[in-house]
Scaffold this motif. Structure first.
Motif, PDB file in Angstrom:
ATOM      1  N   PRO A 291       0.784  -1.170   0.028  1.00 41.23           N
ATOM      2  CA  PRO A 291       0.139  -0.087  -0.015  1.00 41.23           C
ATOM      3  C   PRO A 291       0.876   1.058  -0.021  1.00 41.23           C
ATOM      4  O   PRO A 291       1.818   1.230   0.566  1.00 41.23           O
ATOM      5  N   PRO A 292       0.527   2.163  -0.786  1.00 45.12           N
ATOM      6  CA  PRO A 292       1.419   3.413  -0.850  1.00 45.12           C
ATOM      7  C   PRO A 292       1.134   4.247   0.590  1.00 45.12           C
ATOM      8  O   PRO A 292       2.554   4.871   0.647  1.00 45.12           O
ATOM      9  N   SER A 293       0.485   4.124   1.217  1.00 43.03           N
ATOM     10  CA  SER A 293       0.405   4.662   2.685  1.00 43.03           C
ATOM     11  C   SER A 293       1.461   3.999   3.571  1.00 43.03           C
ATOM     12  O   SER A 293       2.099   4.788   4.526  1.00 43.03           O
ATOM     13  N   GLU A 294       2.044   2.962   3.289  1.00 44.31           N
ATOM     14  CA  GLU A 294       2.933   2.039   4.350  1.00 44.31           C
ATOM     15  C   GLU A 294       4.445   1.947   3.447  1.00 44.31           C
ATOM     16  O   GLU A 294       5.146   1.426   4.166  1.00 44.31           O
ATOM     17  N   PHE A 295       4.437   2.625   2.673  1.00 45.64           N
ATOM     18  CA  PHE A 295       5.713   2.735   1.610  1.00 45.64           C
ATOM     19  C   PHE A 295       6.520   3.995   1.726  1.00 45.64           C
ATOM     20  O   PHE A 295       5.662   5.023   1.282  1.00 45.64           O
ATOM     21  N   SER A 296       7.597   4.184   2.118  1.00 48.61           N
ATOM     22  CA  SER A 296       8.554   5.207   1.701  1.00 48.61           C
ATOM     23  C   SER A 296       9.810   4.960   1.434  1.00 48.61           C
ATOM     24  O   SER A 296      10.385   3.945   1.682  1.00 48.61           O
ATOM     25  N   LEU A 297      10.261   5.834   0.574  1.00 49.19           N
ATOM     26  CA  LEU A 297      11.751   5.542   0.173  1.00 49.19           C
ATOM     27  C   LEU A 297      12.613   6.772   0.504  1.00 49.19           C
ATOM     28  O   LEU A 297      12.313   8.056  -0.255  1.00 49.19           O
ATOM     29  N   ALA A 298      13.460   6.913   1.265  1.00 51.62           N
ATOM     30  CA  ALA A 298      14.048   8.200   1.734  1.00 51.62           C
ATOM     31  C   ALA A 298      15.092   8.535   0.644  1.00 51.62           C
ATOM     32  O   ALA A 298      15.607   7.874   0.190  1.00 51.62           O
ATOM     33  N   PRO A 299      15.422   9.720   0.642  1.00 52.88           N
ATOM     34  CA  PRO A 299      16.461  10.271  -0.312  1.00 52.88           C
ATOM     35  C   PRO A 299      17.624   9.806   0.246  1.00 52.88           C
ATOM     36  O   PRO A 299      18.179   9.772   1.333  1.00 52.88           O
ATOM     37  N   THR A 300      18.739   9.441  -0.795  1.00 50.97           N
ATOM     38  CA  THR A 300      19.998   8.972  -0.485  1.00 50.97           C
ATOM     39  C   THR A 300      20.741   9.652  -1.541  1.00 50.97           C
ATOM     40  O   THR A 300      20.466  10.076  -2.359  1.00 50.97           O
ATOM     41  N   GLU A 301      22.127   9.617  -1.250  1.00 49.05           N
ATOM     42  CA  GLU A 301      23.047   9.663  -2.273  1.00 49.05           C
ATOM     43  C   GLU A 301      23.052   9.000  -3.336  1.00 49.05           C
ATOM     44  O   GLU A 301      23.212   7.695  -3.261  1.00 49.05           O
ATOM     45  N   PHE A 302      22.881   9.528  -4.376  1.00 43.51           N
ATOM     46  CA  PHE A 302      22.580   8.898  -5.682  1.00 43.51           C
ATOM     47  C   PHE A 302      23.919   8.818  -6.634  1.00 43.51           C
ATOM     48  O   PHE A 302      24.420  10.101  -7.109  1.00 43.51           O
ATOM     49  N   ARG A 303      24.546   7.671  -6.955  1.00 41.12           N
ATOM     50  CA  ARG A 303      25.706   7.547  -7.706  1.00 41.12           C
ATOM     51  C   ARG A 303      25.311   6.719  -9.059  1.00 41.12           C
ATOM     52  O   ARG A 303      25.473   5.431  -8.756  1.00 41.12           O
TER      53      ARG A 303
END
Length: 518
Positions: A291-303
């Motif tokens: 479910p979108p309400s239970e999912f999160s993707l934190a910003p991280t350093e992107f290489r």
């Protein structure tokens, strides 16, 4: 007068109880019928399958400068996304493999296709059924009246008929596949099951590619967000600097308004990125089966790691793409169904036998006198159907032609996709080199302009123009990087999930093994 039969070596004379008749030959007739059925079982109506020819070209037109694909045993065939070197992407891919509902649907359809093969294959074997029943039935009561010559009633009476019936029987039947109808049906269903296996592989590939595209777009937005936040801090310092310069009478109030306009406009761009990122995050959650309400993707350093993708020959694409494999298997299924339709012109032979007990008395139910049996072949053929079989045959042939055209169109579309993405990546590589030079020039111009402004040589309007241009070039460079990553994913997907034919070949072999064991 009693008849006598000549003595034949190995043939016993008839018994005196044979009622002067020759020995029965029913068993011999059945043996002959069975032998004939076995002989005709080698026949199968309809054309044998030959893969349709398709012109795939000698090499890709846009492959100039690309590295040719070479087998490498040390490279894992399956997880193609590992070439990007992003552990977070690999973690999300694992969730897609186990929880994506589109893949679950395709997997269920594949199991359904395997069950269909098993059900069709069962038609090659005899069927055995048994039944047992006990019934009690009766008729209505009837009455009778007897009178004398004077009309006086002498007697009245009534009777009721009640009957018991006990039955137990077993029946066996087998349809001889004289004209290959069942075998062609098995061939068609097996090809359909293999097509379903290819569709399952294509569902995996589509979900994986969609996740990779959304993931890279989200990470590029994180980098743009980070750029805007850094730019906002610079603009805030510029606004304070202009306010201080205005306070001491060095600059005009218009420069403060310009600095504030630039700052708020950049803040608005940062806010706009948030809802776009949220949409991508929700799309990734759905792909991962959460479910979108239970999912999160934190910003991280992107290489970002742009992979070097080897490209093979166009003919190899026919073995790698799961959608092409599915289309080709559907052609074989349609070809086999032509044989099924043509087999309907010929009679069907069914061998059946039954044995059981039937009695009206429970105590005599399972005794020899209550036994009954039957044994014999049945030959059936339609004599008139108003052109039904001819129409069904034409329909099967038209379906085959349709599947051949669909197969060739799928191949052409796949070749076009590869050409498009090869061209897109090559042009984007050149564009990124040019864009990098433009970005370097914009950064240098911003540095020089800022120094001139701080030295009082130019007004702030000139700085705003250069800053806007520099920010635009920074965002364009990030967008171009994201587009190259997306195009790389698209090319890998267009190549069938990588550049190794072993991956799809192993999946097809597994599907064939599954259908063979059903």
């Amino acid at each position: 007068m009693t008849k006598t039969w000549p003595a034949v070596a190995g043939t016993p004379r008839p018994s005196p109880l044979s009622d002067d008749r020759p020995p029965r030959t029913g068993g011999a007739r059945l043996a002959v019928c069975a032998a004939l059925a076995a002989l005709l079982a080698g026949c199968a109506m309809g054309p044998d399958y030959v893969r349709p020819t398709v012109n795939s070209g000698v090499q890709f037109k846009e492959a100039a400068g690309w590295k040719a694909a070479e087998p490498r045993d040390d490279v894992r065939r399956g997880p193609w996304w590992e070439v990007f070197g992003d552990p977070e992407l690999s973690r999300l891919m694992a969730q897609v493999e186990t929880a994506n509902q589109t893949i679950a649907q395709a997997e269920a359809q594949y199991r359904q296709a395997l069950a269909t093969v098993q059900a069709t294959r069962a038609g090659q074997f005899p069927t055995l059924s048994g039944s047992a029943s006990a019934t009690r039935s009766g008729t209505g009561t009837s009455s009778s009246t007897t009178t004398n010559s004077s009309g006086v009633v002498i007697s009245q009476g009534g009777s009721q008929s009640i009957r018991n019936q006990y039955s137990m029987s077993a029946t066996a039947s087998w349809e001889a596949d004289l004209w290959g109808r069942i075998r062609r049906s098995i061939e068609a269903d097996t090809a359909s099951a293999q097509a379903s296996a290819a569709n399952l592989a294509n569902a995996h590939l589509s979900a994986q590619a969609e996740l990779a595209r959304n993931y890279f777009q989200l990470r590029i937005m994180d980098e743009q967000q980070r750029l805007l936040e850094t730019t906002i801090k610079v603009y805030e310092r510029s606004l304070r600097l202009n306010e201080n310069r205005y306070a001491v009478g060095v600059s005009a109030k218009a420069e403060i308004a310009q600095a504030r306009t630039q700052l708020e406009s950049t803040r608005a761009q940062a806010v706009d990125l948030r809802w776009q990122r949220a949409q991508l995050e929700h799309a990734i959650a759905i792909l991962a089966g959460q479910p979108p309400s239970e999912f999160s993707l934190a910003p991280t350093e992107f290489r970002a790691m742009l992979p070097a993708i080897p490209v093979g020959l166009p003919s190899e694409l026919l073995e790698r793409r799961p959608d092409i494999a599915a289309a080709e298997r559907q052609v074989q299924a349609a070809n086999a169904r032509i044989g099924v339709a043509k087999a309907a012109y010929f009679p069907s032979l069914t061998l059946s036998a039954s044995l059981g007990y039937r009695s009206s008395q429970f105590s005599d139910w399972l005794t020899a006198p209550a036994r009954f049996w039957s044994l014999g072949p049945s030959l059936a053929a339609p004599l008139f159907d108003a052109g039904l079989r001819r129409a069904q045959t034409r329909q099967a042939e038209a379906t085959y032609d349709q599947q051949v055209a669909a197969y060739r169109q799928t191949v052409l579309s796949a070749l076009g996709e590869v050409e498009n993405y090869l061209s897109q990546l090559r042009v984007m590589e050149e564009e990124q080199a040019v864009q990098q030079r433009a970005l370097d020039a914009a950064r240098e111009s911003l540095r020089l302009t800022t120094n001139q402004f701080e030295s009082g040589l130019i007004d702030y309007l000139s700085v705003v123009t250069v800053q806007t241009s520099a920010l635009s070039n920074e965002r364009t460079a990030l967008s171009l990087l994201g587009n190259r990553l997306t195009a790389s994913v698209n090319l890998i997907a267009a190549l069938g999930g990588g550049w190794h034919a072993d991956a799809l070949a192993s999946k097809q072999d597994g599907a064939k093994a599954d259908t063979a064991t059903q």
